[in-house]
Design a protein around this motif. Structure first.
Motif, PDB file in Angstrom:
ATOM      1  N   LYS A  37       0.804  -1.103   0.113  1.00 22.55           N
ATOM      2  CA  LYS A  37       0.195  -0.202   0.565  1.00 22.55           C
ATOM      3  C   LYS A  37       0.829   1.244   0.090  1.00 22.55           C
ATOM      4  N   VAL A  38       1.060   2.000  -1.087  1.00 20.43           N
ATOM      5  CA  VAL A  38       1.379   3.301  -0.823  1.00 20.43           C
ATOM      6  C   VAL A  38       1.400   4.180  -1.281  1.00 20.43           C
ATOM      7  N   LEU A  39      -0.063   4.767  -1.014  1.00 20.80           N
ATOM      8  CA  LEU A  39      -1.105   5.797  -0.698  1.00 20.80           C
ATOM      9  C   LEU A  39      -1.685   5.046   0.577  1.00 20.80           C
ATOM     10  N   HIS A  56      10.108  11.891   3.036  1.00 20.49           N
ATOM     11  CA  HIS A  56      11.605  10.703   2.794  1.00 20.49           C
ATOM     12  C   HIS A  56      11.640  10.053   1.615  1.00 20.49           C
ATOM     13  N   SER A  57      12.421   9.816   1.322  1.00 25.09           N
ATOM     14  CA  SER A  57      12.808   8.755  -0.187  1.00 25.09           C
ATOM     15  C   SER A  57      11.199   7.405  -0.053  1.00 25.09           C
ATOM     16  N   GLY A  58      11.033   7.333  -1.277  1.00 23.95           N
ATOM     17  CA  GLY A  58       9.588   6.353  -0.975  1.00 23.95           C
ATOM     18  C   GLY A  58       8.850   6.218  -0.121  1.00 23.95           C
ATOM     19  N   ALA A  59       8.423   7.243   0.437  1.00 20.79           N
ATOM     20  CA  ALA A  59       7.116   8.234   0.898  1.00 20.79           C
ATOM     21  C   ALA A  59       6.309   7.418  -0.205  1.00 20.79           C
ATOM     22  N   GLY A  60       6.383   8.261  -1.165  1.00 14.48           N
ATOM     23  CA  GLY A  60       4.728   8.233  -2.340  1.00 14.48           C
ATOM     24  C   GLY A  60       4.905   9.278  -2.541  1.00 14.48           C
ATOM     25  N   LYS A  61       5.681  10.084  -3.049  1.00 15.60           N
ATOM     26  CA  LYS A  61       4.715  11.856  -2.727  1.00 15.60           C
ATOM     27  C   LYS A  61       4.915  12.068  -4.073  1.00 15.60           C
ATOM     28  N   SER A  62       5.748  11.215  -4.804  1.00 17.66           N
ATOM     29  CA  SER A  62       5.586  10.905  -7.332  1.00 17.66           C
ATOM     30  C   SER A  62       4.433  10.271  -7.220  1.00 17.66           C
ATOM     31  N   THR A  63       4.293   9.485  -6.555  1.00 22.30           N
ATOM     32  CA  THR A  63       3.312   8.821  -6.556  1.00 22.30           C
ATOM     33  C   THR A  63       1.814   9.307  -6.737  1.00 22.30           C
ATOM     34  N   LEU A  64       2.089  10.185  -5.395  1.00 17.86           N
ATOM     35  CA  LEU A  64       0.863  10.766  -5.330  1.00 17.86           C
ATOM     36  C   LEU A  64       0.219  11.798  -6.341  1.00 17.86           C
TER      37      LEU A  64
HETATM   38  N1  LIG Z   1       5.630   1.493 -10.533  1.00 20.26           N
HETATM   39  C1  LIG Z   1       6.058   0.938  -9.608  1.00 20.26           C
HETATM   40  N2  LIG Z   1       5.938  -0.548  -9.332  1.00 20.26           N
HETATM   41  C2  LIG Z   1       5.880  -1.202  -8.171  1.00 20.26           C
HETATM   42  N3  LIG Z   1       6.653  -0.569  -7.173  1.00 20.26           N
HETATM   43  C3  LIG Z   1       6.449   1.037  -7.096  1.00 20.26           C
HETATM   44  C4  LIG Z   1       6.603   1.824  -8.492  1.00 20.26           C
HETATM   45  N4  LIG Z   1       6.513   2.689  -8.157  1.00 20.26           N
HETATM   46  C5  LIG Z   1       7.390   3.687  -7.313  1.00 20.26           C
HETATM   47  N5  LIG Z   1       6.665   1.632  -6.298  1.00 20.26           N
HETATM   48  C6  LIG Z   1       7.255   1.608  -5.176  1.00 20.26           C
HETATM   49  O1  LIG Z   1       5.706   3.120  -3.746  1.00 20.26           O
HETATM   50  C7  LIG Z   1       6.457   4.004  -2.709  1.00 20.26           C
HETATM   51  C8  LIG Z   1       6.625   4.595  -3.245  1.00 20.26           C
HETATM   52  O2  LIG Z   1       7.359   5.736  -4.259  1.00 20.26           O
HETATM   53  P1  LIG Z   1       7.379   6.397  -4.693  1.00 20.26           P
HETATM   54  O3  LIG Z   1       8.079   6.666  -5.734  1.00 20.26           O
HETATM   55  O4  LIG Z   1       6.564   7.106  -5.110  1.00 20.26           O
HETATM   56  O5  LIG Z   1       8.437   7.648  -3.313  1.00 20.26           O
HETATM   57  P2  LIG Z   1       9.253   8.708  -3.700  1.00 20.26           P
HETATM   58  O6  LIG Z   1       8.112   9.535  -2.185  1.00 20.26           O
HETATM   59  O7  LIG Z   1       8.341   9.720  -4.538  1.00 20.26           O
HETATM   60  O8  LIG Z   1      10.516   8.621  -3.152  1.00 20.26           O
HETATM   61  P3  LIG Z   1      11.529   9.554  -4.104  1.00 20.26           P
HETATM   62  O9  LIG Z   1      11.906  10.519  -2.572  1.00 20.26           O
HETATM   63  O10 LIG Z   1      12.896   8.714  -3.706  1.00 20.26           O
HETATM   64  O11 LIG Z   1      11.203  10.448  -4.606  1.00 20.26           O
HETATM   65  C9  LIG Z   1       8.141   3.001  -2.875  1.00 20.26           C
HETATM   66  O12 LIG Z   1       8.244   2.181  -2.144  1.00 20.26           O
HETATM   67  C10 LIG Z   1       8.106   2.405  -3.892  1.00 20.26           C
HETATM   68  O13 LIG Z   1       8.873   1.451  -4.413  1.00 20.26           O
END
Ligand SMILES: Nc1ncnc2c1ncn2[C@@H]1O[C@H](COP(=O)(O)OP(=O)(O)OP(=O)(O)O)[C@@H](O)[C@H]1O
Ligand SMILES: [Mg+2]
Lengths: 319, 226
Positions: free
Chosen positions: A15-17, A35-43
């Motif tokens: 669950k990333v968000l 922090h890295s991997g928090a889900g910012k880009s995904t959001l």
């Molecule tokens: N295409 C994908 N397939 C599977 N998992 C993904 C995918 N993209 C992102 N994730 C996972 O979703 C989570 C959130 O990723 P995201 O890229 O949104 O993080 P972030 O906050 O932007 O991190 P960063 O600061 O490193 O860019 C991470 O655990 C990542 O491994």
């Protein structure tokens, strides 16, 4: 402008968000921090439909993103610019053609494209680099081209994913100033994703804190940074080592009082001595605000709080 | 085939004339085959890149079928492929020997190879550039022709150069099983008649041709690459 309700998203089983609700107002600069991997880009990518989601709703410019078909999504995206950490320019096209690409894709006339690109080159200060190829540009210049390209179609919203993370501090500053200019002069609503607190403090009016896909803070940045709650404190990595004895009082200096010598005035007026055990000054949105923790023995605490209450505009709390 | 070249020899045609004719045949075979193989390879590459699981329109079965077919064709030794394709060649050209007939196996034999190389060139394009294009509303067709193609273009030029050179080599090989060109000359005059001068000149000309096309390709690459 952007209305996100109970948004959840999974990648495979992760669950990333997690149940994100947030509203972005027209005309503001809003930060998504974590922090890295928090889900910012995904959001961020859920906002322009680059990423789908399983639960909840994302409403952008009055449209429900998950209900849009391909052409509807394309039309929505034409109203939302986006910039990236690694600039994402076409290396085989020069600056002009890179900036012109969105308009070419949308079938604008040559004259209109020419006029708009020249306008944008002026805005980002790259008129001299019009026919140069990306490999001859510095990181900051590349990001300026990317910003110009993101603005080509006159978007109402600009999404920025770590746009300054690959740049040195001075270049970061100039790019942030450009973003502020775009926000105030063109009225573009900007959402920036970043892990750099300094970026947030400098440009954002409100911020969302994300940890493991969950919202752990949402509000005006003065509140988030000046009166951080426990989660926020941990997030910022600020462990204050406060004395166990006596009373600890935290003082917040809003921007209008942060230049006044309140603490020393108070000491003199009350003829009291106390320890300053923690403190910092912050520049938030060009306002200086401060926070201080003083330590004093129990029986004098009341004098202090009474003074603060009656004589100053300082906000305080007993820890 | 053997007969016709023998006749030429009987008429005591000069070695020079034989070689010039052979060069023209080799060039015709190679260039036409490269052109056709590039066209087919390009289309295959686009289908591959689009249907790839990370592509703009993933389609597992299309990708898999194409993937396997390409690998199969690529694993045929070329000489065997020419022979296996005799019926196809005959059907398309009317006969299975001669310069024009050889264009069929040369094209079919190298199109999968070019497809893979062009696919590779497309895959080299930074994913975030495609993301950026999507972010301003570019549709799938435009992503291929306005983003992938211009970005991959220099690498595609290199791929075509390499293919042309491989095809020149293959065409010489084809000469030994009924094709025309330099391969046939080396075979008929050099091998069957033990004439070392022909061997020397065919090899020499092949080296020069390869050099010329490689330099031309490198030059073109430099012009288009930014
Ligand atoms: N295409 C994908 N397939 C599977 N998992 C993904 C995918 N993209 C992102 N994730 C996972 O979703 C989570 C959130 O990723 P995201 O890229 O949104 O993080 P972030 O906050 O932007 O991190 P960063 O600061 O490193 O860019 C991470 O655990 C990542 O491994
Ligand atoms: Mg990210």
């Amino acid at each position: 402008m952007i209305d996100i309700k109970h948004l959840s998203k999974y990648f495979n089983d992760q669950k990333v968000l997690d149940d994100i609700t947030l509203h972005v107002n027209a005309g503001e600069i809003f930060a998504i921090v974590g922090h890295s991997g928090a889900g910012k880009s995904t959001l961020l990518r859920c906002i322009n439909g680059l990423e789908g989601f399983s639960e909840g709703s994302v409403n952008v410019l009055g449209q429900e993103v998950k209900h849009l078909n391909e052409s509807g999504l394309g039309a929505l995206r034409s109203q939302i610019g986006m910039i990236f950490q690694n600039f994402s320019l076409l290396n085989q096209k020069n600056v002009y053609d890179n900036i012109a690409l969105p308009m070419k894709v949308w079938g604008y006339s040559k004259e209109k494209i020419q006029r708009r690109v020249n306008e944008l080159l002026k805005l980002v200060g790259l008129e001299a680099k019009k026919f140069v190829y990306p490999k001859e540009l510095s990181g900051g210049q590349k990001q300026r081209v990317a910003i110009a390209r993101a603005l080509t179609l006159n978007p109402k919203i600009l999404l920025s994913d770590e746009a300054t993370s690959a740049l040195d501090p001075n270049t970061t500053k100039s790019i942030l100033e450009l973003l502020q200019e775009i926000n105030t002069q063109l009225g573009v609503t900007i959402i920036i994703v970043t892990h750099e607190m300094d970026v947030v403090k400098k440009v954002a009016s409100r911020a969302l804190l994300l940890e493991d896909g969950k919202v752990i803070g949402l509000g005006r940045i003065e509140e988030l940074f000046l009166r951080p709650d426990e989660k926020m404190m941990r997030f910022l990595g600020e462990d204050e080592e406060l004395p166990q004895e006596g009373v600890n009082i935290r003082l917040f200096f809003p921007s209008n009082v942060s230049y006044q010598p309140i603490v020393t005035q108070m000491a003199r007026a009350l003829n009291l001595n106390f320890n300053i055990v923690w403190g910092k000054l912050e520049k938030l949105n060009d306002h200086v605000v401060g926070s201080l923790v003083i330590n004093i023995d129990e029986h004098n605490a009341r004098l202090i709080t009474a003074y603060l209450q009656d004589k100053t505009e300082v906000i305080w709390e007993i820890l | 085939m053997e007969q016709s070249i023998l006749n030429f020899y009987e008429k005591s045609m000069s070695m020079k004339q034989v070689l010039i004719d052979a060069v023209i045949e080799t060039l015709t075979m190679s260039l036409v085959s490269t052109l056709l193989a590039t066209l087919i390879g390009f289309i295959l590459a686009i289908v591959l890149i689009v249907t790839d699981k990370n592509g703009i329109s993933p389609h597992r079965y299309t990708y898999k079928i194409l993937d396997v077919a390409i690998n199969m064709l690529r694993s045929f030794p070329f000489i065997i492929l020419i022979i296996v394709l005799f019926p196809v060649t005959k059907f398309l050209v009317g006969k299975h020997t001669g310069t024009f007939a050889m264009i069929v196996p040369l094209t079919i034999g190298t199109a999968p190879f070019i497809a893979r190389m062009i696919e590779g060139a497309f895959k080299e394009v930074d994913r975030s550039v495609i993301e950026a294009a999507k972010s301003f509303g570019t549709n799938k067709l435009q992503i291929i022709f306005r983003v992938l193609l211009p970005e991959a273009f220099p690498s595609i030029i290199s791929a075509i150069t390499l293919s042309l050179i491989i095809i020149i080599g293959f065409s010489a090989m084809a000469g030994t099983v009924g094709g025309g060109g330099l391969g046939a000359v080396a075979m008929n005059y050099g091998y069957y008649r033990f004439d070392g001068t022909y061997i020397f000149w065919t090899v020499f000309i092949l080296i020069v041709l390869v050099q010329i096309f490689q330099s031309l390709g490198d030059f073109l690459y430099k012009i288009v690459k930014h």
